[in-house]
Design an enzyme around this catalytic site. Structure first.
Site, PDB file in Angstrom:
ATOM      1  CB  CYS A 224      -0.943   0.758   0.964  1.00  0.00           C
ATOM      2  SG  CYS A 224      -0.002   1.251   3.382  1.00  0.00           S
TER       3      CYS A 224
ATOM      4  CG  HIS B 105      -2.336  -4.520   3.213  1.00  0.00           C
ATOM      5  ND1 HIS B 105      -1.476  -3.483   2.360  1.00  0.00           N
ATOM      6  CD2 HIS B 105      -1.915  -4.400   4.735  1.00  0.00           C
ATOM      7  CE1 HIS B 105      -0.731  -2.805   3.125  1.00  0.00           C
ATOM      8  NE2 HIS B 105      -1.206  -2.674   4.326  1.00  0.00           N
TER       9      HIS B 105
ATOM     10  CG  HIS C 174       4.368  -1.781   4.452  1.00  0.00           C
ATOM     11  ND1 HIS C 174       3.628  -1.230   2.851  1.00  0.00           N
ATOM     12  CD2 HIS C 174       3.252  -1.223   4.614  1.00  0.00           C
ATOM     13  CE1 HIS C 174       2.752  -0.723   2.984  1.00  0.00           C
ATOM     14  NE2 HIS C 174       1.950  -0.703   4.453  1.00  0.00           N
TER      15      HIS C 174
END
Length: 616
Positions: free
Chosen positions: A264, A417, A455
């Site tokens: 990520c 995040h 995401h």
């Protein structure tokens, strides 16, 4: 050797909030805080992407964006492709028969098959099996997850250029990189002519590869499904293809290239390469990006098997309702149950400060540093660890060292995040709280764009950066509007997390910290400065004559930018796709002991540079 400040002079891309350039995707996030004229501009941009008519009502347009129930045109979650294995019972009295063409016949005929040719040329055969036969039957099945951060409904990137055989992620790369280049407002040829061919760099990748049927997904399934691999599935499936496509079809670049992956944190990994190159003067221009198109049944099944996704059942239980609230599937720092998968492609264009001054480039911000650290020994590869404490502390420490304690304490914010998992909300908030305590920050504004766009894996920090540049522009921090309140177990004593937009004002949004906690211990944090801080830097490093010259050029660049944004808002996206044109004639390449020259490139590449090393 002089160091340079890497400046952001262009950015673009597409995610669930719309087009990034001109701050349109960011404006969709703070839609409730906009004035009427700005709202109309956002609506116009979304209508152009979705193909909705001008007379469609406001709510219909807005509903076609952000996290929502998957549209069947992208993936029909009630009829996802699947298969079941069965055993067909056969014996000597009731045999099973089927027909195959000569091309379908295996080279090794099973012993239980009785084969008969159906024509003289043996082009077709009848197969008789008198024993139990195992078979796979194609069926359609419902997915456990029906929410995603998909591109605006009706927007198909492949419709804007000749995209035959291109996987969706690469289609998105072409449009996103084009959007970023167009947003600079300076013709790419002029930029290219201003530097040596190898003064340009492109760093871009995807984490999951190109997994749809036109990429490695189709190749890996071909044998099992009784199909043949195409000549393009393997090559177009590489994780480096977003960079390769940008070089070969968008820019025609001869410069440095790379495709770093780090789960990520992938966008920040690529950004780090560019920042290091520009700071040290190794490159003058860098195009950085990521593209990911992971909204596929197999990928959703994989993350759901890890209990990482917010399933429909989990959302029902969380809300105590019969129907899941798809719009609020992603809930960073609230009561949550997993992340929401998304697709996105985000690119930025960076220049060294001297080249930006020379060309009059618009300055959206600067990236003085990006920090990457692993977790050390771990009990589980998926568990968070210690490395993110280090990246966050180093990023904040850099800002303090460059601009002082006061700005860090009173004019900085955090792009979390914020993956929307119960574990993340605790561990990440604890890191922020500990770092805030160390640096004397009492109320640190925190936002999480995944609440809006989901995401997107590799490009996730690209989503953060595009939003950050909008915050610098307007001073409004998007609230985490998918939560009613922050969860009771977060460490929030020194954090300011709101479900409403926070107006920080121009003086409250000068430094941003982009944080990413990647699977496997891939932690990264970037320090990003606002245009106002960059202006202070330029005032201290350039003469009044140089600044006056820069401002005169910048005014013309801004006009070109506005022209592009206005056109893009009506659907004129101006994709850059140079396939088979402007090829380099290798016979015209000139090489001597001092330099290499290429046709079509104004400047030569010098061979006399010792790269800073002393002679042996």
């Amino acid at each position: 050797m002089r160091s340079y400040l890497p400046l952001i002079v262009g950015f673009g891309g597409y995610n669930a909030a719309g087009r990034a350039s001109g701050h349109r995707a960011y404006e969709r996030m703070i839609y409730e805080s906009l004035g009427n004229s700005d709202k109309q501009r956002v609506l116009a941009s979304l209508k152009a992407l979705t193909g909705l008519a001008d007379d469609v009502d406001e709510q219909t347009v807005l509903n076609a964006s952000l996290v929502r129930q998957l549209d069947p045109s992208v993936l029909d979650t009630d009829k996802a492709r699947s298969a079941i294995n069965v055993e067909l019972n056969s014996d000597e009295q009731t045999s099973t028969q089927f027909e195959l063409s000569a091309r379908q016949m295996p080279s090794n005929i099973p012993e239980t098959w009785k084969v008969e040719a159906l024509d003289e040329k043996a082009r077709r055969f009848r197969i008789t099996v008198s024993e139990p036969l195992k078979a796979r039957i194609d069926v359609q099945d419902a997915l456990q997850v029906r929410a995603a951060g998909q591109l605006p409904t009706g927007f198909n990137p492949g419709d804007y250029y000749r995209s035959t055989h291109h996987p969706r992620g690469l289609q998105m790369s072409i449009l996103a990189a084009s959007d970023a280049i167009n947003s600079v407002g300076i013709d790419w040829q002029q930029i290219q002519d201003s530097v040596n061919p190898d003064d340009v760099a492109v760093y871009s990748s995807s984490v999951m590869s190109q997994l749809d049927d036109t990429g490695v997904g189709g190749m890996m399934n071909a044998r099992v499904l009784g199909k043949r691999s195409s000549s393009k599935q393997l090559s177009l499936g590489f994780t480096s293809m977003p960079a390769d496509f940008t070089n070969a079809y968008v820019l025609g670049s001869l410069g440095s290239t790379g495709a770093v992956t780090g789960a990520c944190a992938t966008f920040l990994y690529n950004l780090r390469w560019a920042v290091e190159d520009l700071r040290r003067g190794r490159r003058k221009v860098a195009v950085v990006g990521c593209a990911e198109a992971p909204i596929l049944p197999e990928v959703i099944d994989g993350y759901a098997a890890m209990s990482a996704l917010a399933t429909d059942d989990d959302l029902r239980k969380l809300d105590g309702s019969e129907e899941p609230d798809f719009r609020k599937a992603s809930r960073p720092f609230g009561e949550n149950c997993g992340f929401t998968i998304a697709e996105s492609a985000q690119y930025v264009v960076l220049m060294s400060d001297d080249l930006a001054m020379e060309l009059g480039a618009t300055i959206y911000g600067a990236v003085p540093g990006v920090y990457v650290n692993a977790d050390g020994y771990k009990k589980s590869i998926s568990a968070p660890g210690a490395g993110n404490y280090l990246t966050m502390a180093k990023a904040v420490g850099l800002a303090r060292n460059l601009v002082g304690d006061d700005i860090v304490k009173n004019s900085s914010f955090v792009q979390a995040h914020g993956s929307s998992t119960p574990q993340n909300r605790v561990t990440e908030s604890r890191i922020f709280d500990r770092v805030a305590e160390a640096f004397g920050i009492d109320s640190w504004p925190v936002t999480a764009v995944k609440s809006y766009v989901g995401h997107s894996l590799g490009p996730a920090s690209g989503d953060q950066l595009a939003c950050t540049l909008g915050i610098f522009n307007r001073g409004v921090l998007p609230g985490i509007k998918t939560i009613d309140k922050v969860a009771d177990d977060i460490y929030g004593n020194r954090l300011s997390i709101s479900n409403k937009d926070q107006n920080l004002g121009p003086n409250g949004a000068k430094v941003a910290f982009l944080n990413s906690k990647g699977f496997g211990g891939n932690n990264a944090t970037a320090t990003v400065f606002s245009p106002s801080l960059v202006d202070d830097y330029l005032q201290n490093h350039y003469s009044s004559e140089q600044l006056a010259s820069y401002k005169a050029k910048a005014a013309k660049v801004e006009q070109a930018q506005e022209s592009y944004f206005d056109g893009a808002d009506t659907g004129d996206l101006k994709p850059r796709y140079h396939f088979g044109s402007d090829l380099i004639n290798e016979d015209e390449i000139s090489i001597n002991r001092h330099e290499v020259s290429f046709p079509g490139y104004t400047k030569a590449v010098a061979l006399d540079d010792n790269e800073g090393l002393e002679g042996f």
